[in-house]
Design a protein around this motif. Sequence first.
Motif, PDB file in Angstrom:
ATOM      1  N   ASP A 127       0.860  -1.184   0.000  1.00  0.00           N
ATOM      2  CA  ASP A 127       0.000   0.000   0.000  1.00  0.00           C
ATOM      3  C   ASP A 127       0.894   1.231   0.000  1.00  0.00           C
ATOM      4  N   TYR A 128       0.938   1.920  -1.135  1.00  0.00           N
ATOM      5  CA  TYR A 128       1.852   3.049  -1.265  1.00  0.00           C
ATOM      6  C   TYR A 128       1.445   4.237  -0.396  1.00  0.00           C
ATOM      7  N   HIS A 129       0.154   4.378  -0.122  1.00  0.00           N
ATOM      8  CA  HIS A 129      -0.294   5.477   0.740  1.00  0.00           C
ATOM      9  C   HIS A 129       0.225   5.282   2.166  1.00  0.00           C
ATOM     10  N   LEU A 130       0.086   4.049   2.682  1.00  0.00           N
ATOM     11  CA  LEU A 130       0.615   3.775   4.023  1.00  0.00           C
ATOM     12  C   LEU A 130       2.137   3.835   4.047  1.00  0.00           C
ATOM     13  N   ALA A 131       2.754   3.437   2.940  1.00  0.00           N
ATOM     14  CA  ALA A 131       4.216   3.463   2.877  1.00  0.00           C
ATOM     15  C   ALA A 131       4.749   4.888   2.968  1.00  0.00           C
ATOM     16  N   LEU A 132       4.031   5.835   2.362  1.00  0.00           N
ATOM     17  CA  LEU A 132       4.476   7.229   2.399  1.00  0.00           C
ATOM     18  C   LEU A 132       4.146   7.894   3.728  1.00  0.00           C
ATOM     19  N   LEU A 133       2.947   7.618   4.258  1.00  0.00           N
ATOM     20  CA  LEU A 133       2.516   8.293   5.474  1.00  0.00           C
ATOM     21  C   LEU A 133       3.128   7.691   6.728  1.00  0.00           C
ATOM     22  N   LEU A 134       3.098   6.356   6.821  1.00  0.00           N
ATOM     23  CA  LEU A 134       3.517   5.680   8.052  1.00  0.00           C
ATOM     24  C   LEU A 134       4.811   4.896   7.897  1.00  0.00           C
ATOM     25  N   LYS A 135       5.407   4.951   6.715  1.00  0.00           N
ATOM     26  CA  LYS A 135       6.600   4.153   6.421  1.00  0.00           C
ATOM     27  C   LYS A 135       6.352   2.675   6.680  1.00  0.00           C
ATOM     28  N   ASP A 136       5.201   2.223   6.230  1.00  0.00           N
ATOM     29  CA  ASP A 136       4.799   0.823   6.390  1.00  0.00           C
ATOM     30  C   ASP A 136       5.262   0.038   5.172  1.00  0.00           C
ATOM     31  N   THR A 137       5.990  -1.042   5.378  1.00  0.00           N
ATOM     32  CA  THR A 137       6.505  -1.844   4.265  1.00  0.00           C
ATOM     33  C   THR A 137       5.447  -2.773   3.680  1.00  0.00           C
ATOM     34  N   GLY A 138       4.313  -2.947   4.369  1.00  0.00           N
ATOM     35  CA  GLY A 138       3.263  -3.830   3.884  1.00  0.00           C
ATOM     36  C   GLY A 138       3.314  -5.219   4.473  1.00  0.00           C
ATOM     37  N   HIS A 139       4.362  -5.528   5.253  1.00  0.00           N
ATOM     38  CA  HIS A 139       4.474  -6.830   5.906  1.00  0.00           C
ATOM     39  C   HIS A 139       5.430  -6.688   7.080  1.00  0.00           C
ATOM     40  N   PRO A 140       5.404  -7.594   8.042  1.00  0.00           N
ATOM     41  CA  PRO A 140       6.296  -7.501   9.204  1.00  0.00           C
ATOM     42  C   PRO A 140       7.729  -7.870   8.848  1.00  0.00           C
ATOM     43  N   CYS A 141       8.471  -6.925   8.303  1.00  0.00           N
ATOM     44  CA  CYS A 141       9.842  -7.184   7.854  1.00  0.00           C
ATOM     45  C   CYS A 141      10.831  -6.946   8.993  1.00  0.00           C
ATOM     46  N   THR A 142      11.822  -7.825   9.102  1.00  0.00           N
ATOM     47  CA  THR A 142      12.845  -7.716  10.146  1.00  0.00           C
ATOM     48  C   THR A 142      14.180  -7.217   9.609  1.00  0.00           C
ATOM     49  N   ALA A 143      14.226  -6.883   8.316  1.00  0.00           N
ATOM     50  CA  ALA A 143      15.479  -6.409   7.724  1.00  0.00           C
ATOM     51  C   ALA A 143      15.757  -4.979   8.161  1.00  0.00           C
ATOM     52  N   SER A 144      17.035  -4.621   8.232  1.00  0.00           N
ATOM     53  CA  SER A 144      17.417  -3.266   8.629  1.00  0.00           C
ATOM     54  C   SER A 144      17.010  -2.239   7.579  1.00  0.00           C
ATOM     55  N   ASP A 145      17.077  -2.614   6.307  1.00  0.00           N
ATOM     56  CA  ASP A 145      16.657  -1.745   5.203  1.00  0.00           C
ATOM     57  C   ASP A 145      15.707  -2.531   4.309  1.00  0.00           C
ATOM     58  N   PRO A 146      14.401  -2.518   4.636  1.00  0.00           N
ATOM     59  CA  PRO A 146      13.462  -3.377   3.894  1.00  0.00           C
ATOM     60  C   PRO A 146      13.369  -3.071   2.409  1.00  0.00           C
ATOM     61  N   ASP A 147      13.537  -1.807   2.029  1.00  0.00           N
ATOM     62  CA  ASP A 147      13.354  -1.443   0.617  1.00  0.00           C
ATOM     63  C   ASP A 147      14.350  -2.148  -0.299  1.00  0.00           C
TER      64      ASP A 147
END
Length: 370
Positions: free
Chosen positions: A333-353
């Motif tokens: 969800d790009y809207h949540l990614a921009l507003l809340l920095k949400d990756t869309g899943h529970p990622c444990t990586a230091s740099d999810p992108d």
Amino acid sequence: MPFLGQDWRSPGWRWVKTEDGWKRCEPFSPALEDGNNQLNDISHTVILTGDDEDEEIYSTEDCEFAAKKRKKDHFRNNTDSQCFYREKWIYVHKESTRERHGYCTLGEAFNRLDFSSAIQDIRRFNYVVKLLQLIAKSQLTSLSGAAQKNYFNILDKIVRKVMEDQYNPRLIKDLLQDLSSTLCILIRGVGKSVLVGNINIWICRLETILLWQQQLKNLQMNKQVNNGLTLSDLPLHMLNNILYRFSDGWDIITLGQVTPTLYMLSEDRQLWKKLCQYHFAEKQFCRHLIPSEKGHIDWKLMYFALQKYYPIKEQYGDTLHFCRHCSILFWKDYHLALLLKDTGHPCTASDPDTCLMPVSPQHFIDLFKF
């Protein structure tokens, strides 16, 4: 002491955080829960039959089995049920471990990911249709019975949307044509191929597809009544820029049928040359040069000739994404990614992108080939 509970390796219940605290998430309807509660009440009662000495006691195990069978029959008989889950992400596991047993199949992924809502998003619509088309060509028999029912329910929603919105009917016609061809082959070769369900069900589905094809064939495009600025009022250079934005040759031809001016712009040799250079490598179209009557290369015919030999580049407004770090497939969800920095899943990586990659429809199918 022996372990008498459920298998400790099972993933357990799903929980949702609410204002009143954590509650267990049930994928079934409240009506089924009422039926389940009634069966649980029976488990604590004693039903006397005949003599006082002969009594039948319904154990908890029997009632749990009856409740599960009731739920299973409900989904089997309810043709409007779309899917069992509406999840934004799933874990793609290809092997059994002590903590997780089993495999994630194509049918399971198709059931659990929220494709029903994705077709309502114009950015994801073409992506879902292309995925359904690839499944129809080669993977239809690999789906489970529940996944096949879900497949045709989503297809029904797509046809209804096209009939109402008149959005991209050509894409759906191609999908239905491929699906009807596959079903005809499977029905003729019944016994040689594996078909989940009764043969009469598949014949009924084929008849439904033929009905959809007839409805789309008779579809009349409504003329838009607009007193404001129209496409014909734009200057030539803007119309030309619009045509250069298209990546599909059929879209260019369709737009060229609107007005004589657009037809003239759609026949531009430079436009079709750019389209060939975008989709195909230089070595590919050098092997299939088609000269015109004037001695020039006919780039328009070249484009449709090369389509028969080589795949074209696919463009989608939005796709599924796969996290290489977590092995999770999800809708972003790009809207949540921009507003809340949400990756869309529970990622444990230091740099999810850096771990994310878009998943094409063919790549989605290849993920579940073991």
